[in-house]
Motif scaffolding. Structure first.
Motif, PDB file in Angstrom:
ATOM      1  N   ARG A  44      29.699  34.277  37.321  1.00  0.00           N
ATOM      2  CA  ARG A  44      30.908  33.715  37.267  1.00  0.00           C
ATOM      3  C   ARG A  44      31.515  33.578  38.505  1.00  0.00           C
ATOM      4  O   ARG A  44      31.938  32.600  38.853  1.00  0.00           O
ATOM      5  CB  ARG A  44      31.713  34.685  36.332  1.00  0.00           C
ATOM      6  N   TYR A 101      31.414  42.435  34.016  1.00  0.00           N
ATOM      7  CA  TYR A 101      31.843  41.134  33.668  1.00  0.00           C
ATOM      8  C   TYR A 101      32.889  40.626  35.028  1.00  0.00           C
ATOM      9  O   TYR A 101      33.870  40.025  34.936  1.00  0.00           O
ATOM     10  CB  TYR A 101      32.698  40.592  32.527  1.00  0.00           C
ATOM     11  N   HIS A 156      34.336  38.608  37.498  1.00  0.00           N
ATOM     12  CA  HIS A 156      34.823  37.365  37.353  1.00  0.00           C
ATOM     13  C   HIS A 156      35.247  36.595  38.758  1.00  0.00           C
ATOM     14  O   HIS A 156      35.108  35.355  38.548  1.00  0.00           O
ATOM     15  CB  HIS A 156      36.159  37.064  36.355  1.00  0.00           C
ATOM     16  N   SER A 185      37.174  41.351  41.079  1.00  0.00           N
ATOM     17  CA  SER A 185      37.812  41.632  39.915  1.00  0.00           C
ATOM     18  C   SER A 185      36.658  41.730  38.961  1.00  0.00           C
ATOM     19  O   SER A 185      35.848  41.053  38.474  1.00  0.00           O
ATOM     20  CB  SER A 185      38.440  40.480  39.494  1.00  0.00           C
ATOM     21  N   SER A 230      36.461  42.578  35.553  1.00  0.00           N
ATOM     22  CA  SER A 230      37.147  42.088  34.454  1.00  0.00           C
ATOM     23  C   SER A 230      37.110  43.191  33.265  1.00  0.00           C
ATOM     24  O   SER A 230      37.856  43.363  32.376  1.00  0.00           O
ATOM     25  CB  SER A 230      36.984  40.826  33.943  1.00  0.00           C
ATOM     26  N   THR A 280      35.658  41.753  25.285  1.00  0.00           N
ATOM     27  CA  THR A 280      36.960  41.211  25.876  1.00  0.00           C
ATOM     28  C   THR A 280      38.372  41.526  25.136  1.00  0.00           C
ATOM     29  O   THR A 280      39.146  41.814  25.918  1.00  0.00           O
ATOM     30  CB  THR A 280      36.677  39.613  25.632  1.00  0.00           C
ATOM     31  N   PHE A 327      42.747  42.371  30.873  1.00  0.00           N
ATOM     32  CA  PHE A 327      41.609  41.469  31.262  1.00  0.00           C
ATOM     33  C   PHE A 327      41.946  40.785  32.403  1.00  0.00           C
ATOM     34  O   PHE A 327      42.435  39.675  32.317  1.00  0.00           O
ATOM     35  CB  PHE A 327      41.364  40.481  30.119  1.00  0.00           C
ATOM     36  N   ASN A 348      40.986  38.370  35.043  1.00  0.00           N
ATOM     37  CA  ASN A 348      39.903  37.549  35.185  1.00  0.00           C
ATOM     38  C   ASN A 348      39.799  37.084  36.344  1.00  0.00           C
ATOM     39  O   ASN A 348      39.138  36.273  36.780  1.00  0.00           O
ATOM     40  CB  ASN A 348      39.695  36.954  34.065  1.00  0.00           C
ATOM     41  N   SER A 349      40.882  37.345  37.111  1.00  0.00           N
ATOM     42  CA  SER A 349      40.676  36.805  38.628  1.00  0.00           C
ATOM     43  C   SER A 349      41.805  37.613  39.505  1.00  0.00           C
ATOM     44  O   SER A 349      42.944  37.990  39.122  1.00  0.00           O
ATOM     45  CB  SER A 349      41.190  35.389  38.545  1.00  0.00           C
ATOM     46  N   PHE A 376      44.697  37.626  31.412  1.00  0.00           N
ATOM     47  CA  PHE A 376      44.309  36.834  30.507  1.00  0.00           C
ATOM     48  C   PHE A 376      44.880  37.084  29.207  1.00  0.00           C
ATOM     49  O   PHE A 376      45.490  36.195  28.206  1.00  0.00           O
ATOM     50  CB  PHE A 376      42.664  36.937  30.297  1.00  0.00           C
ATOM     51  N   HIS A 431      43.453  31.613  33.862  1.00  0.00           N
ATOM     52  CA  HIS A 431      42.517  31.771  34.885  1.00  0.00           C
ATOM     53  C   HIS A 431      43.033  31.321  36.249  1.00  0.00           C
ATOM     54  O   HIS A 431      43.947  30.597  36.302  1.00  0.00           O
ATOM     55  CB  HIS A 431      40.925  31.061  34.839  1.00  0.00           C
TER      56      HIS A 431
END
Length: 372
Positions: A86, A122, A124, A139, A141, A211, A217, A219-220, A236, A262
């Protein structure tokens, strides 16, 4: 708040305003149809959160070297196939990417630094510090965790866990039960409300979170380009971007109103976020003013996805925005000042996750071939 919504399809279509774009992309999976199927099914989650409800086996994805010229991908070479990559970033002559729960850093001489941590899940995003090439921001996530690594010794130099900073409320997507997440086995259960259940994640190797069961979450995460003592993290589930002060750990919401966002980051003093689920890019001008650029009226989306949008992320390049439109399997490039846009299709089976403008050298390309 004053919101100006702008339909990108109302811009003039052009293939010449952005020149040639050389970039690397991560492809989460070469089976985009399976991802779409899981996403559609997740919309019925009892917790109301988008995403998988059970831990699944990671798919095979890859890294690709691309070149865009005049509305076409004139190069789309797959450089590596690996488990669900990712994250990626190019800076200081170095290249970093993450494959599910492993982070790789490759320098100009082809040396490979492999970083592993039981709390990686995960992953990200990865980002080099803007001023210090030996610091890498990550991150994780899957566990709502932010880590900064010192590359001189491969040890964490900073961490921020959402669960320890007021973001620990989750929902079981199958039962609807309210959960409180922690990794503290001695957590005081007297702090729970009557309708809450404590979920202790003490062993990250076995206590995985799908998730929809995560609290924030994240994710960045990126360094704030104005002051790297602050981080910009994208939540997220809440649909927001937070500014986190690394000295105090305090988090302040700086961009809201997003759907499954994101890539929150700062651009020339403004806060930018991709509202993935609504097909928009939000740009916070000042505290009470925002511009929203919408991709929803652009043609090319399959009929079965008619009421759904999924813009995975957005990069910026010389005044242009490059959006990864998963439902149209295209890069949508637009320039707000010139009011121009273009649509560049990519492989229909690619679930493109992220894009880094730039290129890597021959040594780094050769090093990628040694990774398995």
């Amino acid at each position: 708040m004053q919101i100006e919504k702008i339909d990108i399809s109302s811009f003039s279509k052009s293939s010449t305003f952005y020149g040639e774009i050389n970039a690397l992309v991560t492809i989460k999976s070469f089976d985009l149809q399976a991802i779409r199927k899981r996403y559609i099914e997740s919309r019925t989650n009892k917790g109301g959160k988008t995403g998988s409800v059970e831990r699944r086996q990671p798919s095979v994805g890859g890294l690709a070297n691309i070149k865009i010229v005049n509305s076409h991908l004139v190069r789309d070479d797959v450089l590596l196939k690996i488990k669900e990559p990712r994250a990626l970033h190019i800076a200081h002559g170095k290249f970093s990417f993450a494959a599910e729960n492993i982070v790789f850093v490759i320098n100009q001489e082809s040396d490979i630094n492999r970083i592993e941590n039981p709390w990686f899940s995960y992953v990200h995003t990865v980002q080099f510090h803007p001023k210090d090439s030996e610091k890498l921001l990550i991150s994780s996530s899957g566990f709502d965790l932010i880590l900064e690594y010192d590359l001189t010794n491969n040890q964490p130099s900073y961490e921020w866990l959402a669960w320890d900073n007021g973001f620990n409320n989750a929902i079981d997507p199958t039962s609807g039960q309210k959960l409180v997440l922690t990794r503290d086995i001695n957590y005081d259960q007297n702090l729970l409300e009557n309708d809450q259940t404590l979920l202790v994640i003490s062993d990250p190797k076995t206590d995985a979170l799908p998730t929809a069961k995560r609290a924030a979450f994240i994710n960045s995460v990126v360094y704030d380009s104005i002051n790297p003592d602050y981080l910009l993290a994208t939540f997220f589930h809440e649909g927001a971007v937070y500014s986190i002060h690394t000295k105090t750990g305090k988090a302040k919401k700086v961009l809201s109103g997003l759907k499954n966002p994101h890539g929150g980051h700062r651009l020339k003093g403004k806060i930018v976020g991709t509202s993935t689920g609504s097909g928009e890019i939000h740009i916070q001008q000042i505290e009470h003013s925002k511009k929203v650029f919408s991709l929803t009226q652009i043609s090319g989306k399959p009929i079965e996805l008619s009421n759904m949008e999924w813009v995975q992320n957005t990069a910026t390049y010389e005044g242009n925005f490059i959006a990864i439109d998963a439902n149209r399997t295209s890069f949508v490039i637009f320039n707000p000042e010139l009011e121009l846009y273009d649509v560049v299709p990519f492989n229909d089976n690619w679930a493109v996750q992220d894009i880094a403008i730039g290129s890597i050298n021959d040594n780094q390309l050769a090093a990628l071939k040694t990774i398995n």
